[in-house]
Scaffold this motif. Structure first.
Motif, PDB file in Angstrom:
ATOM      1  N   UNK A 110       0.809  -1.214   0.000  1.00 51.11           N
ATOM      2  CA  UNK A 110       0.000   0.000   0.000  1.00 51.11           C
ATOM      3  C   UNK A 110       0.845   1.267   0.000  1.00 51.11           C
ATOM      4  N   UNK A 111       2.119   1.137   0.359  1.00 50.64           N
ATOM      5  CA  UNK A 111       2.983   2.312   0.428  1.00 50.64           C
ATOM      6  C   UNK A 111       2.643   3.252   1.570  1.00 50.64           C
ATOM      7  N   UNK A 112       2.115   2.696   2.669  1.00 48.09           N
ATOM      8  CA  UNK A 112       1.759   3.529   3.823  1.00 48.09           C
ATOM      9  C   UNK A 112       2.885   3.493   4.849  1.00 48.09           C
ATOM     10  N   UNK A 113       2.867   4.459   5.767  1.00 44.53           N
ATOM     11  CA  UNK A 113       3.850   4.530   6.836  1.00 44.53           C
ATOM     12  C   UNK A 113       3.386   3.701   8.020  1.00 44.53           C
ATOM     13  N   UNK A 114       4.347   3.226   8.801  1.00 52.63           N
ATOM     14  CA  UNK A 114       4.019   2.460  10.007  1.00 52.63           C
ATOM     15  C   UNK A 114       5.003   2.797  11.111  1.00 52.63           C
ATOM     16  N   UNK A 115       4.491   2.856  12.327  1.00 50.92           N
ATOM     17  CA  UNK A 115       5.305   3.033  13.534  1.00 50.92           C
ATOM     18  C   UNK A 115       4.731   2.111  14.595  1.00 50.92           C
ATOM     19  N   UNK A 116       5.606   1.352  15.253  1.00 47.14           N
ATOM     20  CA  UNK A 116       5.194   0.496  16.363  1.00 47.14           C
ATOM     21  C   UNK A 116       5.652   1.167  17.652  1.00 47.14           C
ATOM     22  N   UNK A 117       4.741   1.289  18.614  1.00 49.91           N
ATOM     23  CA  UNK A 117       5.001   2.041  19.839  1.00 49.91           C
ATOM     24  C   UNK A 117       5.747   1.180  20.863  1.00 49.91           C
ATOM     25  N   UNK A 118       7.085   1.128  20.710  1.00 46.88           N
ATOM     26  CA  UNK A 118       7.953   0.592  21.750  1.00 46.88           C
ATOM     27  C   UNK A 118       8.279   1.766  22.675  1.00 46.88           C
ATOM     28  N   UNK A 119       7.700   1.763  23.868  1.00 44.94           N
ATOM     29  CA  UNK A 119       7.648   2.978  24.685  1.00 44.94           C
ATOM     30  C   UNK A 119       9.012   3.609  24.910  1.00 44.94           C
ATOM     31  N   UNK A 120      10.025   2.809  25.270  1.00 41.25           N
ATOM     32  CA  UNK A 120      11.333   3.370  25.596  1.00 41.25           C
ATOM     33  C   UNK A 120      11.978   4.101  24.428  1.00 41.25           C
ATOM     34  N   UNK A 121      11.622   3.727  23.216  1.00 46.25           N
ATOM     35  CA  UNK A 121      12.229   4.357  22.039  1.00 46.25           C
ATOM     36  C   UNK A 121      11.692   5.767  21.804  1.00 46.25           C
ATOM     37  N   UNK A 122      10.655   6.148  22.559  1.00 46.58           N
ATOM     38  CA  UNK A 122      10.055   7.472  22.374  1.00 46.58           C
ATOM     39  C   UNK A 122      10.120   8.329  23.639  1.00 46.58           C
ATOM     40  N   UNK A 123      10.854   7.864  24.638  1.00 48.80           N
ATOM     41  CA  UNK A 123      11.166   8.677  25.811  1.00 48.80           C
ATOM     42  C   UNK A 123      12.523   9.341  25.576  1.00 48.80           C
ATOM     43  N   UNK A 124      12.673  10.629  25.886  1.00 53.35           N
ATOM     44  CA  UNK A 124      13.914  11.342  25.547  1.00 53.35           C
ATOM     45  C   UNK A 124      15.176  10.725  26.143  1.00 53.35           C
ATOM     46  N   UNK A 125      15.172  10.420  27.450  1.00 48.57           N
ATOM     47  CA  UNK A 125      16.407   9.935  28.087  1.00 48.57           C
ATOM     48  C   UNK A 125      16.817   8.558  27.571  1.00 48.57           C
ATOM     49  N   UNK A 242      18.884   4.782  31.442  1.00 45.94           N
ATOM     50  CA  UNK A 242      18.289   5.747  32.374  1.00 45.94           C
ATOM     51  C   UNK A 242      16.772   5.628  32.414  1.00 45.94           C
ATOM     52  N   UNK A 243      16.205   5.959  33.553  1.00 44.92           N
ATOM     53  CA  UNK A 243      14.754   5.974  33.673  1.00 44.92           C
ATOM     54  C   UNK A 243      14.197   7.215  32.993  1.00 44.92           C
ATOM     55  N   UNK A 244      12.963   7.111  32.533  1.00 43.52           N
ATOM     56  CA  UNK A 244      12.311   8.266  31.936  1.00 43.52           C
ATOM     57  C   UNK A 244      11.687   9.123  33.018  1.00 43.52           C
ATOM     58  N   UNK A 245      11.642  10.420  32.766  1.00 45.91           N
ATOM     59  CA  UNK A 245      11.064  11.354  33.726  1.00 45.91           C
ATOM     60  C   UNK A 245       9.593  11.632  33.452  1.00 45.91           C
ATOM     61  N   UNK A 246       8.996  10.928  32.480  1.00 43.42           N
ATOM     62  CA  UNK A 246       7.623  11.211  32.095  1.00 43.42           C
ATOM     63  C   UNK A 246       6.859   9.925  31.842  1.00 43.42           C
ATOM     64  N   UNK A 247       5.551  10.045  31.657  1.00 37.99           N
ATOM     65  CA  UNK A 247       4.692   8.891  31.443  1.00 37.99           C
ATOM     66  C   UNK A 247       4.564   8.510  29.989  1.00 37.99           C
ATOM     67  N   UNK A 248       3.579   7.633  29.726  1.00 36.76           N
ATOM     68  CA  UNK A 248       3.421   7.073  28.381  1.00 36.76           C
ATOM     69  C   UNK A 248       2.766   8.035  27.401  1.00 36.76           C
ATOM     70  N   UNK A 249       1.940   8.965  27.887  1.00 35.71           N
ATOM     71  CA  UNK A 249       1.217   9.844  26.960  1.00 35.71           C
ATOM     72  C   UNK A 249       2.169  10.719  26.145  1.00 35.71           C
ATOM     73  N   UNK A 250       3.130  11.417  26.758  1.00 39.15           N
ATOM     74  CA  UNK A 250       4.070  12.194  25.926  1.00 39.15           C
ATOM     75  C   UNK A 250       4.855  11.328  24.948  1.00 39.15           C
ATOM     76  N   UNK A 251       5.201  10.111  25.366  1.00 41.30           N
ATOM     77  CA  UNK A 251       5.918   9.213  24.460  1.00 41.30           C
ATOM     78  C   UNK A 251       5.038   8.845  23.267  1.00 41.30           C
ATOM     79  N   UNK A 252       3.755   8.620  23.515  1.00 41.69           N
ATOM     80  CA  UNK A 252       2.851   8.276  22.410  1.00 41.69           C
ATOM     81  C   UNK A 252       2.652   9.469  21.474  1.00 41.69           C
ATOM     82  N   UNK A 253       2.657  10.673  22.021  1.00 40.18           N
ATOM     83  CA  UNK A 253       2.595  11.865  21.170  1.00 40.18           C
ATOM     84  C   UNK A 253       3.791  11.882  20.224  1.00 40.18           C
ATOM     85  N   UNK A 254       4.975  11.521  20.723  1.00 43.61           N
ATOM     86  CA  UNK A 254       6.167  11.491  19.863  1.00 43.61           C
ATOM     87  C   UNK A 254       6.064  10.368  18.828  1.00 43.61           C
TER      88      UNK A 254
END
Length: 295
Positions: A110-125, A242-254
């Motif tokens: 289909x040529x569509x984009x995909x992202x799988x939400x592995x939480x740690x990969x979207x936390x800044x630290x 390192x531990x993340x300083x935030x929850x899952x919602x900001x990570x999901x936004x990223x």
């Protein structure tokens, strides 16, 4: 981008819906769920529309976020990709290799984009730490422990049928692999797998770069023992995730930001469906070893 949500359970309520409704570049267009009443309640809470027919939702949106059990997710992801919807998926992508492969093939066709939400990969630290360690050579070994108290503590996911059936290997195993693979390289061999107490499993991996790693995964740890840590040892010394300083919602936004970028540029994200399939392949191999060890 108009985006729909598939799923109405605790993860959809706690993370997906708040992130999608608060995202400045997304139009949260609707919710579909296997329970019609729950879809109406969740949609009403976020000022969007509840759909009775999943295909009607797919026809009205540019993308979907999926918060459903992995076997249900995989089948609907194929359906959504064929409807030309970009995919914001949860881990694990699927719990069988054929299902995961079907998702990847549908995405490519289909040529569509995909992202799988592995939480740690979207936390800044953690994201910065992973990138830093991936740039270093000479890693010797790694130890990853992901110990949850889902079934021994007060968790909103304790009633999850798929978690009770598939256990920690499939629920928290993807998190551990999402951290280790970009640093140590792909898994060359699943060397061993053994059961521990409750649903606990121990997995030994060898990586293409020469390093080895061990995973200890559980959803039945005592609450006081729960937590996650990753330790790397090599020529650079010893370092801890390192531990993340935030929850899952900001990570999901990223993660949603990452989907937008992949859709706009056509460049795959590192945590796309292809990466999700590789994680599924490794876990399926470990599961087969565990089954043989139990015979």
């Amino acid at each position: 981008m108009r985006i729909g949500l598939l799923g109405t359970g605790p993860w959809a309520q706690l993370v997906h819906a708040p992130a999608l409704s608060g995202h400045g570049e997304l139009d949260f267009a609707g919710v579909w769920g296997r329970r019609t009443a729950a879809a109406k309640e969740l949609a009403g809470r976020h000022g969007t529309r509840a759909y009775d027919d999943v295909d009607a939702l797919l026809a009205d949106v540019d993308a979907v976020a999926v918060a459903l059990p992995p076997d249900v997710q995989a089948d609907l992801a194929v359906r959504a990709a064929r409807a030309r919807c970009h995919l914001l998926l949860d881990k694990p992508l699927a719990v069988t290799v054929p299902q995961g492969r079907a998702v990847v093939e549908a995405v490519r066709a289909a040529g569509v984009a995909s992202v799988v939400f592995f939480t740690s990969r979207f936390h800044p630290e953690p994201k910065a730490w992973i990138a830093e360690q991936a740039g270093r050579e000479g890693w010797f070994t790694a130890r990853a422990q992901w110990l949850g108290a889902v079934f021994t503590g007060d968790s909103p996911f304790a009633a999850s049928p798929w978690r009770r059936e598939r256990g920690a290997l499939w629920d928290v195993g993807p998190h551990a692999l999402s951290v280790l693979l970009p640093v140590l390289g792909d898994v060359r061999r699943v060397a061993a797998a053994a059961h521990g107490p409750g649903d606990t499993v121990h997995v030994v991996l060898t990586h293409v770069g020469g390093a080895s790693s061990t995973l200890t995964l559980s959803l039945t740890a005592p609450p006081a023992a729960a937590g996650a840590d990753v330790e790397l040892r090599g020529e650079a010394g010893v370092t801890l995730l390192p531990e993340s300083s935030e929850g899952a919602v900001p990570a999901f936004v990223r993660a949603a930001d990452a989907l937008l970028a992949a859709a706009r540029t056509g460049r795959p994200h590192p945590c796309d469906a292809t990466f999700g399939l590789r994680v599924t392949e490794i876990l399926a191999t470990a599961e087969a070893l565990l089954a043989r060890s139990a015979d």
